[in-house]
Motif scaffolding. Structure first.
Motif, PDB file in Angstrom:
ATOM      1  N   VAL A 314       0.841  -1.202   0.000  1.00  0.00           N
ATOM      2  CA  VAL A 314       0.000   0.000   0.000  1.00  0.00           C
ATOM      3  C   VAL A 314       0.877   1.253   0.000  1.00  0.00           C
ATOM      4  N   ASP A 315       1.834   1.319   0.921  1.00  0.00           N
ATOM      5  CA  ASP A 315       2.714   2.485   0.986  1.00  0.00           C
ATOM      6  C   ASP A 315       3.969   2.093   1.775  1.00  0.00           C
ATOM      7  N   VAL A 316       5.016   2.884   1.588  1.00  0.00           N
ATOM      8  CA  VAL A 316       6.267   2.622   2.316  1.00  0.00           C
ATOM      9  C   VAL A 316       6.776   3.931   2.901  1.00  0.00           C
ATOM     10  N   ASN A 317       7.447   3.852   4.030  1.00  0.00           N
ATOM     11  CA  ASN A 317       8.018   5.043   4.661  1.00  0.00           C
ATOM     12  C   ASN A 317       9.447   4.717   5.083  1.00  0.00           C
ATOM     13  N   VAL A 318      10.408   5.283   4.367  1.00  0.00           N
ATOM     14  CA  VAL A 318      11.809   5.166   4.778  1.00  0.00           C
ATOM     15  C   VAL A 318      12.035   6.343   5.721  1.00  0.00           C
ATOM     16  N   PHE A 326      18.214   3.533   6.823  1.00  0.00           N
ATOM     17  CA  PHE A 326      18.416   2.300   7.607  1.00  0.00           C
ATOM     18  C   PHE A 326      17.121   1.612   8.051  1.00  0.00           C
ATOM     19  N   ASN A 327      16.033   2.373   8.083  1.00  0.00           N
ATOM     20  CA  ASN A 327      14.797   1.823   8.654  1.00  0.00           C
ATOM     21  C   ASN A 327      13.596   2.124   7.761  1.00  0.00           C
ATOM     22  N   ALA A 328      12.702   1.144   7.629  1.00  0.00           N
ATOM     23  CA  ALA A 328      11.510   1.384   6.810  1.00  0.00           C
ATOM     24  C   ALA A 328      10.281   0.776   7.453  1.00  0.00           C
ATOM     25  N   PHE A 329       9.142   1.436   7.263  1.00  0.00           N
ATOM     26  CA  PHE A 329       7.843   0.897   7.644  1.00  0.00           C
ATOM     27  C   PHE A 329       7.076   0.630   6.349  1.00  0.00           C
ATOM     28  N   VAL A 330       6.453  -0.539   6.294  1.00  0.00           N
ATOM     29  CA  VAL A 330       5.771  -0.960   5.069  1.00  0.00           C
ATOM     30  C   VAL A 330       4.339  -1.364   5.412  1.00  0.00           C
ATOM     31  N   LEU A 354      19.461  -0.750   3.979  1.00  0.00           N
ATOM     32  CA  LEU A 354      18.281  -0.990   4.814  1.00  0.00           C
ATOM     33  C   LEU A 354      18.593  -2.092   5.826  1.00  0.00           C
ATOM     34  N   LYS A 355      18.381  -1.736   7.105  1.00  0.00           N
ATOM     35  CA  LYS A 355      18.837  -2.604   8.172  1.00  0.00           C
ATOM     36  C   LYS A 355      17.670  -3.163   8.967  1.00  0.00           C
ATOM     37  N   GLN A 356      16.565  -2.447   8.917  1.00  0.00           N
ATOM     38  CA  GLN A 356      15.438  -2.783   9.774  1.00  0.00           C
ATOM     39  C   GLN A 356      14.138  -2.455   9.043  1.00  0.00           C
ATOM     40  N   VAL A 357      13.205  -3.417   9.027  1.00  0.00           N
ATOM     41  CA  VAL A 357      11.919  -3.122   8.378  1.00  0.00           C
ATOM     42  C   VAL A 357      10.790  -3.671   9.238  1.00  0.00           C
ATOM     43  N   VAL A 358       9.726  -2.895   9.340  1.00  0.00           N
ATOM     44  CA  VAL A 358       8.531  -3.343  10.054  1.00  0.00           C
ATOM     45  C   VAL A 358       7.399  -3.397   9.036  1.00  0.00           C
ATOM     46  N   VAL A 359       6.749  -4.570   8.954  1.00  0.00           N
ATOM     47  CA  VAL A 359       5.646  -4.740   8.009  1.00  0.00           C
ATOM     48  C   VAL A 359       4.336  -4.764   8.795  1.00  0.00           C
ATOM     49  N   VAL A 360       3.394  -3.917   8.362  1.00  0.00           N
ATOM     50  CA  VAL A 360       2.110  -3.824   9.074  1.00  0.00           C
ATOM     51  C   VAL A 360       0.951  -3.933   8.089  1.00  0.00           C
ATOM     52  N   ASP A 361      -0.255  -4.095   8.645  1.00  0.00           N
ATOM     53  CA  ASP A 361      -1.457  -4.095   7.803  1.00  0.00           C
ATOM     54  C   ASP A 361      -1.812  -2.649   7.431  1.00  0.00           C
ATOM     55  N   SER A 362      -2.721  -2.548   6.465  1.00  0.00           N
ATOM     56  CA  SER A 362      -3.014  -1.203   5.956  1.00  0.00           C
ATOM     57  C   SER A 362      -3.857  -0.358   6.915  1.00  0.00           C
TER      58      SER A 362
END
Ligand SMILES: Cc1cc2nc3c(=O)[nH]c(=O)nc-3n(C[C@H](O)[C@H](O)[C@H](O)COP(=O)(O)O)c2cc1C
Length: 447
Positions: A314-318, A326-330, A354-362
């Motif tokens: 849906v969207d990504v936020n670096v 280094f970090n992203a929310f998806v 990119l070292k760290q990513v958190v994946v969430v629902d929309s």
């Protein structure tokens, strides 16, 4: 370019004008930092110089959207379109940047109020300088911001963290040839964003990407002492050559993540001409996370593209806290049980930094760290949902890993399970909350 941007910022009521004299050593940077480098400021009086300084111009994500005429929702597609469909630039016979041409007795520290930002910085640094070079094979123009240590007179040291450019320099050195460069100051958000498109990934002329982004050809003039083109409406252009085989110690310098770099020998640029407008404005960007937002916006395009091959993204936020690298929310629309983990793989594989990513629902707001915390703490279990990849390639700007640039990566799958029979994950809502107009209840409230 910059003058038009300053007008636009004034009209948006976002430009602060500082009439008090500031010292370019520390004081100017302290004022920028007070606003977390997110508030554009024009310093009208800088100690020891008649030249004005503009800073904090492109450090606020929402303001950068406005300056680029994009929105959060359409930005990824607008950027992708420009990268996929570059447009021709236009060469014009002259422009304001040529109002003054200096080719003799060039003494940069005397000509411009070049700030020293942080306590242990080795020297004053040009931090917003846009390096322009021409690819000798294709004739494509590459722009990129690099930092330039001002060594005195007409000499700068340049730090290049790009394998492509480093290889080109080494190749020139082997042939004892000097690489021609121009350094541009006083540009707009469009020029900056185009420069952040990775040349290794796309290999496209960045002036052409700029022209596509701005919706009209970028106007360029020929340089005086090097065979390059530069924006006709820039404030200042330094022309020069990288001297083959010469090095000078560069650093320490307080870098992107707020840590000092180790001093090391770096290539030298000899400036052969200075072009500038009448009453030029010297552009600075504080060496910090905030002003890397445009770099993050391009990383988001790459991340989004990598994810959409595998999941319904849906969207990504670096994010800013991770230096926009280094970090992203998806956020994804989860369609299969494995989507969260697939998104982690696609994200961490998209860029070595990119070292760290958190994946969430929309239903989670990826621009709200509290909402991310909420998703991690209520929708994930570390033993199942924290995926650690030890010792992968990382960024040299991260001091926490060992000297070989090897770093651990982590992906957190904070998506809820697809089946939720007991409605454990149903978010409690207040009917009508979204539509409430709080001014009806508190007419004088400032929001
Ligand atoms: C405000 C700002 C400052 C930057 N400073 C540097 C720098 O000092 N050195 C560097 O190598 N990259 C720096 N960058 C990143 C490069 O400009 C960016 O990676 C580059 O434009 C991408 O192009 P390339 O793929 O041709 O290297 C900076 C980016 C921004 C937005």
């Amino acid at each position: 370019m910059l003058r038009y941007t300053l007008e636009k910022l004034k009209n948006l009521d976002r430009l602060l004008i500082c009439e008090k004299e500031v010292n370019p050593e520390y004081e100017l940077g302290a004022v920028l930092k007070y606003f977390r480098n997110k508030r554009p400021i024009l310093f009208n009086k800088v100690k020891g110089s008649r030249i004005r300084v503009a800073g904090g111009l492109y450090g606020d994500r929402d303001l950068v959207y406005k300056l680029l005429n994009v929105t959060r929702d359409n930005r990824l597609f607008r950027f992708m379109e420009a990268i996929a469909n570059p447009k021709p630039y236009k060469i014009v016979s002259s422009g304001p940047v040529k109002e003054n041409v200096v080719t003799r007795n060039i003494d940069l520290p005397n000509m411009f109020p070049i700030p020293k930002f942080q306590e242990r910085d080795s020297k004053p640094f040009i931090t917003a300088g846009m390096l322009v070079i021409k690819d000798p094979d294709t004739g494509n123009f590459f722009t990129s911001i690099r930092r330039f240590q001002v060594n005195g007179g007409n000499k700068l040291s340049i730090l290049i963290a790009s394998p492509k450019l480093t290889n080109l320099l080494l190749e020139y050195e082997k042939q004892k040839k000097s690489l021609e460069v121009a350094i541009v100051l006083g540009y707009d958000a469009c020029f900056l964003l185009a420069s952040q498109v990775s040349s290794a990934t796309y290999g496209i002329d960045k002036y052409e990407i700029d022209s596509a982004l701005r919706g009209e050809p970028l106007e360029l003039v020929k340089c005086e002492t090097v065979d390059l083109l530069v924006p006709a409406y820039a404030e200042i252009v330094l022309e020069g050559r990288v001297i083959p085989g010469e090095r000078e110690v560069e650093g320490p310098f307080g870098e992107l993540m707020g840590y000092y770099s180790n001093p090391a020998p770096q290539p030298i640029i000899e400036i052969t001409a200075v072009l500038h407008r009448n009453d030029p404005i010297f552009q600075v960007s504080f060496p910090c996370r905030e002003e890397h937002v445009t770099n993050g916006l391009i990383r988001e395009v790459e991340l989004y593209n990598s994810l959409r091959n595998q999941v319904d993204v849906v969207d990504v936020n670096v994010t800013e806290g991770g230096g926009y690298r280094f970090n992203a929310f998806v956020a994804i629309n989860k369609k299969n049980e494995g989507d969260g983990k697939a998104a982690i793989l696609a994200a961490l594989g998209s860029n070595k930094d990119l070292k760290q990513v958190v994946v969430v629902d929309s239903d989670v707001d990826i621009y709200d760290v509290q909402d991310i915390e909420w998703a991690i703490t209520t929708r994930s279990q570390a033993s199942e949902d924290f995926i650690i990849i030890p010792k992968s390639l990382g960024s040299s700007l991260d001091p926490s890993h060992d000297l070989r640039g090897v770093t651990d990566k982590v992906g957190i799958d904070a998506t809820k399970p697809l089946r939720d029979e007991k409605k454990r994950f149903e978010r409690a809502i207040i009917p009508g909350y979204e539509k409430i107009d709080i001014r009806k209840y508190f007419p004088n409230i400032e929001i």
